[in-house]
Design an enzyme around this catalytic site. Structure first.
Site, PDB file in Angstrom:
ATOM      1  N   ASP A   1      -7.184  14.600  16.177  1.00 37.65           N
ATOM      2  CA  ASP A   1      -7.297  13.288  16.811  1.00 37.65           C
ATOM      3  C   ASP A   1      -8.407  13.297  17.857  1.00 37.65           C
ATOM      4  OD1 ASP A   1      -6.844  10.995  18.538  1.00 37.65           O
ATOM      5  OD2 ASP A   1      -4.924  10.789  17.500  1.00 37.65           O
TER       6      ASP A   1
ATOM      7  N   GLU B   1      -8.203  -4.281   5.535  1.00 38.73           N
ATOM      8  CA  GLU B   1      -8.110  -4.076   4.088  1.00 38.73           C
ATOM      9  C   GLU B   1      -7.026  -4.955   3.473  1.00 38.73           C
ATOM     10  OE1 GLU B   1      -9.055   0.488   3.344  1.00 38.73           O
ATOM     11  OE2 GLU B   1      -8.309   0.126   5.359  1.00 38.73           O
TER      12      GLU B   1
ATOM     13  N   HIS C   1     -12.675   3.849   0.319  1.00 36.28           N
ATOM     14  CA  HIS C   1     -12.710   2.876   1.425  1.00 36.28           C
ATOM     15  C   HIS C   1     -13.504   1.627   1.042  1.00 36.28           C
ATOM     16  CE1 HIS C   1     -12.357   6.472   4.450  1.00 36.28           C
ATOM     17  NE2 HIS C   1     -11.158   5.964   4.221  1.00 36.28           N
TER      18      HIS C   1
ATOM     19  N   ARG D   1      -2.754  -2.070  -3.282  1.00 32.80           N
ATOM     20  CA  ARG D   1      -3.914  -1.197  -3.084  1.00 32.80           C
ATOM     21  C   ARG D   1      -3.783  -0.053  -4.095  1.00 32.80           C
ATOM     22  NH1 ARG D   1      -4.846   3.577   1.091  1.00 32.80           N
ATOM     23  NH2 ARG D   1      -7.047   3.884   0.677  1.00 32.80           N
TER      24      ARG D   1
ATOM     25  N   ASN E   1       0.863  -1.183   0.000  1.00 33.45           N
ATOM     26  CA  ASN E   1       0.000   0.000   0.000  1.00 33.45           C
ATOM     27  C   ASN E   1       0.901   1.234   0.000  1.00 33.45           C
ATOM     28  OD1 ASN E   1      -1.738   2.076   0.551  1.00 33.45           O
ATOM     29  ND2 ASN E   1      -2.602   1.182   2.419  1.00 33.45           N
TER      30      ASN E   1
ATOM     31  N   ARG F   1     -10.245  17.145   7.018  1.00 34.15           N
ATOM     32  CA  ARG F   1     -11.008  17.485   5.803  1.00 34.15           C
ATOM     33  C   ARG F   1     -12.367  18.055   6.172  1.00 34.15           C
ATOM     34  NH1 ARG F   1     -10.268  11.738   3.305  1.00 34.15           N
ATOM     35  NH2 ARG F   1      -8.008  11.645   3.294  1.00 34.15           N
TER      36      ARG F   1
HETATM   37  P1  AMP Z   1      -7.485   5.473  11.235  1.00 33.51           P
HETATM   38  O1  AMP Z   1      -7.442   6.544  10.185  1.00 33.51           O
HETATM   39  O2  AMP Z   1      -8.500   4.419  10.994  1.00 33.51           O
HETATM   40  O3  AMP Z   1      -6.126   4.931  11.568  1.00 33.51           O
HETATM   41  O4  AMP Z   1      -7.980   6.212  12.573  1.00 33.51           O
HETATM   42  C1  AMP Z   1      -7.168   7.151  13.223  1.00 33.51           C
HETATM   43  C2  AMP Z   1      -8.012   7.964  14.174  1.00 33.51           C
HETATM   44  O5  AMP Z   1      -8.708   7.105  15.098  1.00 33.51           O
HETATM   45  C3  AMP Z   1      -7.178   8.879  15.059  1.00 33.51           C
HETATM   46  O6  AMP Z   1      -6.941  10.094  14.436  1.00 33.51           O
HETATM   47  C4  AMP Z   1      -8.047   9.026  16.269  1.00 33.51           C
HETATM   48  O7  AMP Z   1      -8.838  10.188  16.096  1.00 33.51           O
HETATM   49  C5  AMP Z   1      -8.973   7.836  16.279  1.00 33.51           C
HETATM   50  N1  AMP Z   1      -8.778   6.971  17.451  1.00 33.51           N
HETATM   51  C6  AMP Z   1      -7.897   5.966  17.618  1.00 33.51           C
HETATM   52  N2  AMP Z   1      -8.021   5.411  18.848  1.00 33.51           N
HETATM   53  C7  AMP Z   1      -9.013   6.077  19.474  1.00 33.51           C
HETATM   54  C8  AMP Z   1      -9.625   6.000  20.769  1.00 33.51           C
HETATM   55  N3  AMP Z   1      -9.226   5.112  21.667  1.00 33.51           N
HETATM   56  N4  AMP Z   1     -10.621   6.862  21.048  1.00 33.51           N
HETATM   57  C9  AMP Z   1     -11.021   7.779  20.146  1.00 33.51           C
HETATM   58  N5  AMP Z   1     -10.490   7.907  18.926  1.00 33.51           N
HETATM   59  C10 AMP Z   1      -9.504   7.071  18.586  1.00 33.51           C
END
Ligand code: AMP
Length: 402
Positions: free
Chosen positions: A283, A384, A180, A91, A7, A241
């Site tokens: 985040d 994925e 996605h 990917r 990827n 975004r």
């Molecule tokens: P992804 O793009 O699927 O890797 O998701 C990343 C995002 O998941 C991060 O920017 C966080 O905002 C959120 N995230 C990960 N762990 C947690 C958690 N324990 N509680 C709330 N949000 C989370």
């Protein structure tokens, strides 16, 4: 059969080597900061320590070579020789209207992926770098492309056309593609099997809520609508975004703030979303703790996100004439009981409710709705890489002697 899943992002390469006999990951890792100072490979053979291999990695081809060396390394490698890799699954973000399924990569397919780079200038070129590098290093190993957009090629015209002159769709392919796709397809399949039903008998809403976020309505096995559009910028508010906005805001900002098109693009893709609303972070973990300390804009960002997700769920229930299951996946969906609860609060009219005890789950497939709910709610970790490996396996098992 061992499948190497690749990827490639603009400055990174994520990979896994998967043994398809039992679908286990033999090793995984990531090349980071390609073309920048501090580039390195982080390689983890399953069950062992992670090795950090800092090196000058000017481009994707060097990155792929480093990964292969790590995979065959006598100390931390997992295979003896590069020829132990039976096939490579890539990917690819955009498959346009040409690719409605995964395909074996030929020169003609490569041209097709190159043509799609015009509508995905940020994503398809690094994917192509990865494909070209692997084809050069492993010229006799079959390579398969698995597209993020493919699962959504079943969208009907009413869902994918914008209210623009039809000629623009014909001339430039301006339409909703959705992204996605591998994730939405995978979690819907797992939900159906957890319900002991076939996907073709169910209406499922899948919520992929990560840094990038999208929702899909899957009616009797087919994606019939999805929130991301021509690019991954449309739909939900995301980490950085904006998601959907009134398009008239763009010329307004260009005039009032003297912004150029690339500046607007940067603003909407990297400085908006929950980062822009909160002024603090993209985040959700940071926002949840700041909101707990009383930070109002962090609370507002959380509220806005949950509201948008709920609105899409309602819209997709209407689009499908009902729903049998709602699935949460990706970073937020898999790990935030708080956000899941907030989103589902008020969905009782559908005949469902979250069970607070079951909702404590993080990162594990589980039903989280109350017993005997008419509409089941699930947390299902996405995978994925496994979808890419399965598609690659299915395409290549016909051409490789096992
Ligand atoms: P992804 O793009 O699927 O890797 O998701 C990343 C995002 O998941 C991060 O920017 C966080 O905002 C959120 N995230 C990960 N762990 C947690 C958690 N324990 N509680 C709330 N949000 C989370």
């Amino acid at each position: 059969m061992k499948i190497f899943v690749v990827n490639c992002g603009s400055s990174s390469i994520k990979y896994q080597l998967i043994n398809m006999e039992n679908e286990t990951v033999l090793a995984k890792g990531m090349v980071e900061r390609i073309g920048m100072e501090g580039s390195l490979l982080k390689h983890t053979p399953t069950g062992k320590y992670t090795v950090d291999l800092p090196e000058d990695i000017p481009d994707h081809a060097v990155g792929i070579k480093m990964i292969i060396s790590a995979l065959v390394n006598p100390e931390y490698g997992v295979i003896k020789d590069m020829s132990d890799i039976d096939a490579v699954g890539h990917r690819v973000v955009h498959g346009g209207e040409r690719f409605a399924d995964s395909v074996l990569i030929t020169q003609d397919v490569l041209k097709g992926i190159e043509a799609c780079a015009e509508i995905a200038p940020l994503h398809n070129p690094p994917n192509l770098h990865g494909i070209n590098a692997c084809m050069e290093i492993m010229p006799t190993t079959p390579q398969v492309a698995v597209f993020d957009t493919a699962f959504h090629q079943t969208l009907p015209k009413v869902a994918y056309l914008y209210g623009l002159p039809y000629e623009l769709y014909v001339k430039y392919g301006l339409r909703r593609y959705g992204f996605h796709g591998t994730s939405h397809k995978y979690v819907a399949q797992v939900a159906a099997s957890m319900m002991q039903e076939h996907m073709t008998d169910l209406r499922i809403i899948t919520c992929h809520l990560g840094n990038g976020a999208s929702i899909t309505a899957i009616k009797y096995g087919k994606s019939i609508d999805t929130s991301m559009g021509y690019t991954p910028l449309e739909g939900l508010i995301m980490g950085t975004r904006s998601g959907e906005i009134d398009p008239a805001i763009i010329p307004f900002l260009m005039e009032k703030e003297n912004m150029t098109a690339p500046q607007i693009d940067d603003y909407l893709n990297r400085r908006s979303g929950i980062l822009g609303i909160s002024g603090l972070s993209s985040d959700f973990r940071d926002l949840e703790s700041a909101a707990n300390r009383g930070d109002e804009r962090s609370q507002l960002a959380i509220d806005l996100f949950a509201y948008k997700v709920k609105k899409y769920i309602g819209g997709y229930v209407a689009a499908m004439g009902g729903v049998d299951a709602i699935v949460f996946t990706a970073g937020v969906g898999e790990n935030s009981p708080f956000m899941r609860d907030k989103i589902c609060n008020g969905l009782e009219y559908l005949g469902t409710r979250i069970d607070p005890e079951r909702n404590k789950v993080r990162g594990k497939a589980q039903e989280i709705s109350v017993k005997r709910a008419n509409v089941k709610i699930f947390v299902i970790p996405t995978n994925e890489e496994l979808v890419i490996a399965r598609d690659t396996f299915n395409i290549c098992k016909r051409i490789i002697k096992l």
